[in-house]
Design a protein around this motif. Structure first.
Motif, short mmCIF file in Angstrom:
data_model
loop_
_atom_site.label_atom_id
_atom_site.label_comp_id
_atom_site.label_asym_id
_atom_site.label_seq_id
_atom_site.Cartn_x
_atom_site.Cartn_y
_atom_site.Cartn_z
N SER A 117 -37.62 -37.71 100.75
CA SER A 117 -37.36 -38.79 101.79
C SER A 117 -35.80 -39.32 101.39
CB SER A 117 -38.41 -39.88 101.60
OG SER A 117 -38.00 -40.89 102.43
N ARG A 138 -33.24 -36.97 102.64
CA ARG A 138 -33.04 -36.95 104.05
C ARG A 138 -32.54 -38.04 104.76
NH1 ARG A 138 -36.82 -35.25 107.13
NH2 ARG A 138 -35.35 -34.08 108.55
N GLU A 139 -32.54 -39.27 103.80
CA GLU A 139 -32.07 -40.43 104.51
C GLU A 139 -30.77 -40.37 104.87
OE1 GLU A 139 -32.83 -43.74 102.04
OE2 GLU A 139 -34.94 -43.81 102.33
N LYS A 140 -29.84 -39.61 103.73
CA LYS A 140 -28.62 -39.25 103.70
C LYS A 140 -28.14 -37.95 104.50
CE LYS A 140 -27.14 -42.76 101.06
NZ LYS A 140 -26.57 -44.22 101.44
N PRO A 183 -30.34 -35.83 107.05
CA PRO A 183 -31.56 -35.74 107.72
C PRO A 183 -31.42 -34.29 108.28
CG PRO A 183 -30.13 -37.02 109.16
CD PRO A 183 -29.68 -36.92 107.77
#
Length: 432
Positions: free
Chosen positions: A124, A127-129, A131
């Motif tokens: 997570s 993928r915040e940075k 995606p």
């Protein structure tokens, strides 16, 4: 302790009744609970258990080694070992003296759900940075148990619990494919945020592709890539290689062989793995092999130590259950220098960073040529982008005489604790 299915005492008794003059039983068992993620999602949970028993005996002075995985009829294993002994020449029996020691279990396990939560958290955060990346990961808790018993009265055992993880992020940009990986091996706790941050940092560095420098430029091996250098060093320290005159250091004890910045030791009680005794039953201990670049000691098992005249250093390990003990190292520590990875990068005027490689190590010769799977170019103390189609070649012994700096960022890479290191004397080739 993990219970074994075959009793060593029964095997020793049956071996003696079958005419063996001496025997030993080496048992190992592992239990792991890996958690797998694929394409950013939890894929599967597993529970893997493995058990093996190795019986080594001497019948009419001839050695025989038989191995079984899982449950086995004790007499069948003894008969197999005696049959194999007929194929071998007589030899001196090498067994350790009698002592009994059951070492306390080391390490603590964690629940499978904790492993799942750690994996989800790390993915997570990445993928915040980014995606668009696809993450693959494995998080594991493994318990390993070992017991060694012989006919002279030796009986020692220990159990070890270790946590490990590896996370990789795949980033496809048109025809450009990038895979960045990082992991941890620790006791008691893993740090998903740290792993995610390391992945994110490298993805940031790789946003731009740039040409590689060519010629002899400083090369910074990160901690996860530097173990290639130490693989050659540990091969040169192998007492068996010394006896065979394959080591270039065979007659060089007490001499300065590499940079004075390097001190290399074995510390069996350090790090995420423990090893209180070797596979011959000799207690392991802290040993300094290289101090400030000066060669201090070679490592040996019982047979090799006898030929060297030094005796065993407690380094007799089996490459596998079906192998005889041979000189090996455990928990190698390269004493770190100072400064973070960022500090090391800042002091480079021109050079490259090697973070991931394709291809094997250098071996005892020290000569190597590897493709850089993940590397970066540095100019005036800053990373300017990722280099592709780049190769690094040279000689490890030469490079280790030309150490520019050892970082203070040591970390465990398997059972080798190493910092990042900047070396000179290597050739870099790539597209310009």
């Amino acid at each position: 302790m993990i219970q074994q299915e075959v009793l060593p005492e029964e095997l020793l008794e049956l071996a003696a009744k079958s005419g063996a003059e001496a025997a030993e039983v080496f048992q190992s068992k592992s239990l792991s609970r890996p958690v797998f993620f694929e394409a950013n999602r939890l894929k599967q949970l597993e529970s893997a258990e493995a058990e093996g028993t190795a019986l080594r005996l001497w019948h009419n002075g001839r050695p025989g080694l038989a191995v079984a995985y899982g449950p086995v009829a004790a007499q069948d294993l003894v008969n197999r070992a005696i049959s194999l002994s007929h194929l071998n020449e007589p030899e001196t029996i090498e067994l350790n003296h009698a002592y009994e020691c059951r070492y306390p279990d080391i390490g603590e396990g964690v629940a499978v759900q904790t492993l799942v939560n750690w994996g989800k958290e790390a993915i997570s955060l990445v993928r915040e940075k980014y995606p668009e990346v696809l993450c693959t990961a494995e998080w594991d808790c493994e318990i390993e148990s070992t017991r060694l018993v012989n006919s002279l009265g030796l009986d020692c055992s220990h159990s070890d619990t270790t946590l490990s993880c590896f996370l990789s992020a795949e980033w496809v940009r048109g025809e450009d494919f990038l895979s960045v990986g990082d992991g941890q091996t620790e006791r008691g706790n893993l740090e998903p945020a740290t792993i995610a941050q390391n992945i994110i940092e490298r993805l940031n560095w790789a946003k731009n592709n740039v040409n590689s420098p060519t010629g002899k430029v400083p090369v910074l091996f990160t901690a996860k890539a530097a173990d290639m250098l130490w693989g050659t060093v540990t091969a040169a320290l192998n007492g068996k290689m010394v006896i065979e005159k394959a080591s270039p250091w065979s007659d060089r004890l007490g001499e300065a062989m590499i940079s004075e910045k390097i001190t290399l030791s074995q510390q069996p009680d350090s790090g995420p793995y423990s090893c209180p005794f070797d596979d011959e039953g000799t207690q392991t201990r802290n040993l300094v092999f290289i101090k400030n670049g000066v060669l201090q000691l070679f490592y040996a098992d019982r047979s090799t130590g006898k030929l060297l005249g030094s005796g065993t250093t407690g380094n007799g390990f089996r490459p596998g259950l079906g192998s005889y003990p041979t000189p090996g190292l455990f928990n190698i520590v390269i004493e770190p220098g100072t400064g973070s990875l960022a500090d090391l990068i800042a002091q480079m005027d021109e050079g490259i960073i090697v973070d991931q490689m394709l291809g094997g190590g250098a071996g005892i010769s020290g000569e190597f040529s590897v493709n850089v799977d993940l590397g970066y170019r540095v100019k005036k103390g800053k990373i300017i982008g990722r280099v592709k189609d780049t190769m690094v070649a040279g000689n490890v012994y030469t490079a280790l005489k030309q150490i520019v700096q050892l970082g203070g960022d040591g970390e465990w890479n398997g059972s080798c604790y190493t910092p990042s290191v900047i070396v000179e004397g290597l050739s870099v080739t790539g597209k310009t």
